[in-house]
Write a protein that holds these residues in place. Structure first.
Motif, mmCIF file in Angstrom:
data_model
loop_
_atom_site.group_PDB
_atom_site.id
_atom_site.type_symbol
_atom_site.label_atom_id
_atom_site.label_comp_id
_atom_site.label_asym_id
_atom_site.label_seq_id
_atom_site.Cartn_x
_atom_site.Cartn_y
_atom_site.Cartn_z
ATOM 1 N N GLY A 34 29.115 -4.015 4.153
ATOM 2 C CA GLY A 34 29.474 -3.566 5.287
ATOM 3 C C GLY A 34 29.159 -2.177 4.918
ATOM 4 O O GLY A 34 28.008 -1.814 4.872
ATOM 5 N N GLU A 35 30.113 -1.075 5.168
ATOM 6 C CA GLU A 35 29.914 0.167 5.203
ATOM 7 C C GLU A 35 30.157 0.818 3.975
ATOM 8 O O GLU A 35 29.924 2.051 3.556
ATOM 9 C CB GLU A 35 30.405 1.102 6.388
ATOM 10 N N MET A 36 30.833 0.018 2.974
ATOM 11 C CA MET A 36 31.088 0.441 1.901
ATOM 12 C C MET A 36 30.567 0.029 0.493
ATOM 13 O O MET A 36 30.044 -0.961 0.394
ATOM 14 C CB MET A 36 32.813 -0.015 1.695
ATOM 15 N N PRO A 37 30.348 0.698 -0.614
ATOM 16 C CA PRO A 37 29.980 0.394 -1.777
ATOM 17 C C PRO A 37 30.579 -0.671 -2.401
ATOM 18 O O PRO A 37 31.934 -0.656 -2.160
ATOM 19 C CB PRO A 37 29.906 1.513 -2.682
ATOM 20 N N ALA A 38 29.904 -2.030 -2.852
ATOM 21 C CA ALA A 38 30.595 -2.874 -3.308
ATOM 22 C C ALA A 38 31.309 -2.563 -4.578
ATOM 23 O O ALA A 38 32.497 -3.136 -4.916
ATOM 24 C CB ALA A 38 29.429 -4.185 -3.701
ATOM 25 N N LYS A 39 30.690 -1.801 -5.438
ATOM 26 C CA LYS A 39 31.648 -1.211 -6.818
ATOM 27 C C LYS A 39 32.769 -0.680 -6.274
ATOM 28 O O LYS A 39 32.715 0.520 -5.699
ATOM 29 C CB LYS A 39 30.708 -0.609 -7.382
ATOM 30 N N GLY A 40 34.010 -1.015 -6.941
ATOM 31 C CA GLY A 40 35.127 -0.461 -6.579
ATOM 32 C C GLY A 40 35.907 -0.878 -5.138
ATOM 33 O O GLY A 40 37.104 -0.351 -4.876
ATOM 34 N N TYR A 41 35.180 -1.351 -4.045
ATOM 35 C CA TYR A 41 35.886 -1.781 -2.985
ATOM 36 C C TYR A 41 35.865 -3.266 -2.815
ATOM 37 O O TYR A 41 36.570 -3.631 -1.947
ATOM 38 C CB TYR A 41 35.273 -1.095 -1.670
#
Length: 370
Positions: free
Chosen positions: A277-284
């Motif tokens: 989506g609009e967020m980084p995969a790492k951490g989210y």
């Protein structure tokens, strides 16, 4: 392409084992710790000359022995090729193709095309950038084996350049009046820029071709509306002439590199950016989303290799136990028609019915087809 047979001698836990495989699904069943992953690790080593579990070759050799041998019979377009590797820690490994020795071990790269998904692949999403760079470079070499030489040349130059910077840094710290001799730094810059530009250009082209496959695979595995997108994030400004761009970046960063004693720009500092989506995969990304994303990266690699005209062997190592029922079924539907899928599992019921082909029991240092 498929693996017809695998023989291991003094590899990991096996004194000697012979496994006769075949096309279609092959399921290796056995409790945890009996050596299932050792078998697929050996196949992956033939394909990449690296282990996905350890950084050095020493753990691959059975304790108390001097070397390990892997023999692998690969069938492609009804022609069989025997690949043999001798792994000798502390010495140069040796290899044969069709019973003839090769000049360099890396000359066997490309003889077996293989994509492995393993639990360690969660590090592609959650781990350091080095994990994602390794993913790109292994796929790059699988498609174009000559890039094994480019990687080797770049790593050699980087090591020499870092050694020069480090020695200058230590000389300055210990009171050297000139802070070490950096007279050859321009020469190493030129070599680094030449090899680095080749590697970055190839990675950029690879990511451009890979991106639509990743988005498609993630959607298929996760049944999610979130878009999975990948992009290449270089450590220096890009321009048409990548070699000159990297040279300019090295010149600009030189004061900081001398101060810190390490090379700060180049493909060894680049990143493969993963977003959901609009967020980084790492951490989210959630646990399930991270598994789906890691699977998508491997399935995208499989699709890209298949588009090149040679369908690779696909290995799913202890995957299904971590997936919910929906993801299991969707993954099975995606890979069920592959020329060869090797699945490892502790509980056979975890494997969807569509992938329950040839069955092998693993345990006690033996592999038996049942």
């Amino acid at each position: 392409m498929y693996v017809r047979g695998l023989e291991l001698v003094d590899f990991r836990s096996y004194a000697r084992v012979v496994v006769e495989l075949g096309p279609g699904p092959c399921v290796l069943v056995g409790p945890n710790g009996v050596g299932k992953t050792n078998l697929v690790e050996a196949l992956a080593y033939v394909a990449t000359l690296e282990s996905h579990r350890v950084a050095t070759d020493a753990p691959l050799v059975r304790f108390g022995t001097a070397r390990a041998v892997i023999r692998c019979a690969v069938v492609h377009e009804e022609r069989e090729l025997l690949i043999e590797l001798s792994i000798e820690p502390g010495k140069a490994n040796r290899a044969r193709l069709g019973r003839s020795p090769v000049t360099r071990t890396r000359d066997i790269l490309g003889a077996l095309r293989l994509v492995l998904f393993a639990p360690e692949d969660l590090s592609l999403i959650r781990g350091d950038p080095s994990e994602r760079r390794r993913y790109l470079d292994e796929l790059l070499v699988a498609r174009q084996p000559r890039f094994a030489g480019v990687r080797s040349d770049y790593d050699r130059v980087l090591k020499q350049r870092n050694a020069l910077l480090r020695s200058a840094y230590l000389a300055r710290k210990t009171g050297g009046s000139r802070g070490g001799d950096l007279s050859t730094l321009d020469v190493w810059d030129a070599h680094l820029a030449r090899h680095g530009a080749q590697l970055v250009r190839a990675r950029l082209d690879l990511v451009a071709g890979l991106a639509p496959h990743v988005a498609k695979a993630y959607s298929a595995v996760s049944a999610s509306r979130s878009d999975a997108r990948i992009s290449y994030a270089p450590s220096f400004g890009l321009q048409d002439d990548l070699e000159q761009a990297l040279l300019a970046a090295l010149s600009e960063s030189r004061p900081s590199e001398i101060e810190r004693g390490v090379t700060l720009v180049g493909p060894h500092r680049d990143e493969l950016t993963l977003t959901l989506g609009e967020m980084p995969a790492k951490g989210y990304a959630s646990h399930g989303e991270s598994w789906s994303y890691a699977l998508a990266l491997r399935l995208a690699a499989y699709d890209l290799l298949r588009d090149d005209g040679i369908e690779p062997v696909l290995i799913l190592d202890d995957v299904f136990a971590e997936l919910d029922a929906g993801r299991r079924d969707r993954l099975a539907a995606l890979v069920g028609e592959a020329s060869q899928v090797v699945v490892t599992c502790a509980v056979e019921d975890d494997v969807p019915a569509g992938l329950r082909g040839a069955r092998f029991l693993v345990g006690g240092g033996e592999v038996q087809r049942v």
